[in-house]
Design an enzyme around this catalytic site. Sequence first.
Site, short mmCIF file in Angstrom:
data_model
loop_
_atom_site.label_atom_id
_atom_site.label_comp_id
_atom_site.label_asym_id
_atom_site.label_seq_id
_atom_site.Cartn_x
_atom_site.Cartn_y
_atom_site.Cartn_z
N GLU A 88 -5.44 32.42 -11.83
CA GLU A 88 -6.30 31.63 -10.93
C GLU A 88 -7.78 31.82 -11.27
OE1 GLU A 88 -4.79 29.51 -9.42
OE2 GLU A 88 -2.80 30.37 -9.35
N GLY B 52 -0.42 2.82 7.01
CA GLY B 52 -0.50 2.06 8.25
C GLY B 52 -0.02 0.63 8.15
N GLY C 264 2.32 5.68 4.41
CA GLY C 264 1.50 6.33 5.42
C GLY C 264 0.15 5.71 5.65
N GLY D 108 0.82 -1.21 0.00
CA GLY D 108 0.00 0.00 0.00
C GLY D 108 0.85 1.25 0.00
N HIS E 51 -8.63 29.42 -13.96
CA HIS E 51 -8.94 28.08 -13.44
C HIS E 51 -10.36 28.06 -12.88
CE1 HIS E 51 -5.00 26.36 -13.77
NE2 HIS E 51 -4.43 27.22 -12.94
C1 NHX Z 1 8.72 30.06 -9.15
N1 NHX Z 1 6.46 29.33 -8.87
O1 NHX Z 1 9.29 29.10 -8.72
C2 NHX Z 1 7.35 30.43 -8.63
C3 NHX Z 1 7.43 30.68 -7.16
C4 NHX Z 1 0.36 31.22 -12.24
C5 NHX Z 1 1.88 32.18 -10.62
N2 NHX Z 1 9.26 30.80 -10.07
O2 NHX Z 1 -0.72 26.96 -11.55
O3 NHX Z 1 2.91 29.00 -8.64
O4 NHX Z 1 5.70 30.14 -10.78
O5 NHX Z 1 -2.96 27.63 -10.55
C6 NHX Z 1 11.75 27.41 -12.29
C7 NHX Z 1 11.08 28.21 -13.24
C8 NHX Z 1 7.59 26.26 -10.31
C9 NHX Z 1 11.02 26.70 -11.33
C10 NHX Z 1 9.72 28.28 -13.22
C11 NHX Z 1 8.94 26.13 -10.32
C12 NHX Z 1 7.66 27.71 -12.20
C13 NHX Z 1 0.52 27.59 -9.68
C14 NHX Z 1 5.52 27.17 -11.26
C15 NHX Z 1 0.71 30.03 -10.13
N3 NHX Z 1 -1.81 27.74 -9.89
N4 NHX Z 1 3.63 28.19 -10.56
C16 NHX Z 1 -0.72 27.40 -10.46
C17 NHX Z 1 2.70 28.65 -9.76
C18 NHX Z 1 5.73 29.27 -9.99
C19 NHX Z 1 6.96 27.03 -11.26
C20 NHX Z 1 9.68 26.80 -11.31
C21 NHX Z 1 9.02 27.59 -12.25
C22 NHX Z 1 1.30 30.93 -11.14
C23 NHX Z 1 1.32 28.67 -10.35
C24 NHX Z 1 4.98 27.97 -10.17
ZN ZN Z 2 -2.41 27.30 -12.59
#
Ligand code: NHX
Ligand code: ZN
Length: 685
Positions: free
Chosen positions: A476, A256, A254, A251, A479
């Site tokens: 958002e 159990g 977590g 399983g 979505h």
């Molecule tokens: C980042 N995260 O890491 C930021 C903090 C539309 C703002 N740059 O889909 O949070 O942007 O509906 C390297 C490059 C993650 C690493 C780009 C890691 C992008 C979540 C995606 C909101 N909600 N996306 C969503 C979101 C982001 C990500 C990365 C990266 C968004 C979205 C992360």
């Molecule tokens: Zn998104």
Amino acid sequence: MSENIQDKKDSGLVQKPATDQKSNDKKPKFNIAWVYGLIAISLLGVFFFQTDSGPKEVMWNKFEKEMLKAGDVLKIEVVNNKRAEIFIKPERLNKEIYSDLNTAKKNTLSKQGPQYFFTIGSVEAFEKRIEEAQQDFTYDQKVDVSFVERNNHFDTIINWLIFPLLLIGVWLFIFRRMAGPNGAGGQLFNIGKSRAKIFDKETAEVKVDFKDVAGLEEAKVEIMEIVDFLKNPIKYTQLGGKIPKGALLVGPPGTGKTLLAKAVAGEAHVPFFSMSGSDFVEMFVGVGASRVRDLFKQAKEKAPCIIFIDEIDAIGRARGKNPNWGANDERENTLNQLLTEMDGFGTNSGVIILAATNRADILDRALLRAGRFDRQIHVELPDLNERKDIFKVHLRPLQKLGTDVHPEFLAKQTPGFSGADIANVTNEAALIAARKEKQLVEKQDFLDAIDRIVGGLEKKNKIISFEEKKTIAYHEAGHATVSWILEHANPLIKVTIVPRGQALGAAWYLPEERQLTTKEQMLDEMCAILGGRAAEELFFGKISTGALNDLEKVTKQAYAMVSYFGMSERIGNVSFYDSSGQNEYSFGKPYSEETAKAIDEETKSIIDKAYIRAKELLKKLEVQHNALGELLLEKEVLFSEDLERILGPRPNGKTPHSEDESLNRTAPMTEIEAKPKVEKEENPN
Ligand code: NHX
Ligand code: ZN
């Protein structure tokens, strides 16, 4: 001699593996004290004997002038031709020059003498000197010189007793230190010994029984049968049945499995050997196999008993097909030994092996065949009712609960949570309530705890420019809008643009708990996931990296639809999913280049279609979407009520709040009260 001691120690370990840990914790301390004591006493002894007792050394000149010529000397004894011991006449002892003899001696010892001694070079020279010194003496005045052979008892003791004792002590000390639980040598000496922890009647460490295991009803029935096998085997064997050898608990993490095994231990009242698969593994060749052998040896001595091997995939992974791959030889030897041992004892010998893994598919087939782990007990993620029971168990230790906390409600809020997650939720809720200086743990604390566990830590102070904030809000809102009007998409609980974990914003859904997912549901879900980027493109004309997670999810889902679930017409009802996990080592793909290309194209086409659909929906609902986005920018969190106000009721009527009265929340939540400082600073207007 050293071997003897080692043998004794080893046999002690073999007999009492359970207490091994404990005794080792205490013994070295005792030993250290003992050895130190011994050293101290002998040093003291040496010091005491050599300084305080026995005669004082005296120089020849002083002896000749002040003692011999003064006629104070009673006699001289030459001991072992080395040492001349001088006896002073008792009546002369109160002379000034003898006052340096210490008082104790003057009273007792020194009355008899010898009071002084000096070391002589050779007997001849000594005799000559004495003769010369006594030249003027009369015959009567001349001092008796006698020669004695004397065994110095003190030296004998030192030489024959104390030094060997000291050596043994020091040696023992080092040995124990090395063999101790933390010493490097401990591993060296016991390398081939099994690391199993044993729980039996004497060690009342296991306090878990089946009452403490909530949910897992089917698994409990199965495993209770195993307990029964051990308790009254005759019931089963008299009908000619054979008692199974092992059961595999399968399983996700977590759920159990280990808890269940512990409950078996608590319930069965037979010795219980517990060990992790990785405990077998060591960098030395042959150790794993030797540990398996040792474990089974111990177990057979204690039969009936249970052996529990946690995380058995560490050793039970399918053996490679190509024997020359190397590197895994050691693990394979361990596995082979385990297979042999499982076959090696008769079915009714009373040793039952439980093993736990979360990846039954990668286990070696030989391990799973009949006669070994005959039965697999699937321990699944808890469903609604089971979660309710688990919540009840974990709510018990919380002292003061708000009246608004209901296990049913919490269970509804936590689809996909494992037992461990639920334990985490209740604990986190208590901590959150404590942080807020509350006297009660209330519903809101639980909701915050769930959010935290799903989304990670809130990062209210993250520096986000207004432009970014707006992009996030519109993303958002995209979505939210798309998922709201799509019939099969998951119901939305809330959307937020408060950063949490690595996400800058999120739409929170409450997935329906279902066993099957239809193609329509998958497509609608993908459409909702793409709604974020679609909104960015439509209403900003720019797209951002923020959609990374969304795109990842969508791509995986589309790929699964095409290559696993047979949901694309072009590929047909073909699945390349491999549940047996036996092809792990063969790298090539099980399909042709053309099929690979077709899969890629189909995947892309599905995603493209979903994206276009999302954009069309958003175009139609531009006004509502933008209203949502602006409201989100302002309030930072929106709940399904707000969405309903702007978008109207959902097409299928499935909104979380209309389904469940208790979900109606009194907005605003805490998040709104504490707005990020950044926004105000950067946008004074
Ligand atoms: C980042 N995260 O890491 C930021 C903090 C539309 C703002 N740059 O889909 O949070 O942007 O509906 C390297 C490059 C993650 C690493 C780009 C890691 C992008 C979540 C995606 C909101 N909600 N996306 C969503 C979101 C982001 C990500 C990365 C990266 C968004 C979205 C992360
Ligand atoms: Zn998104």
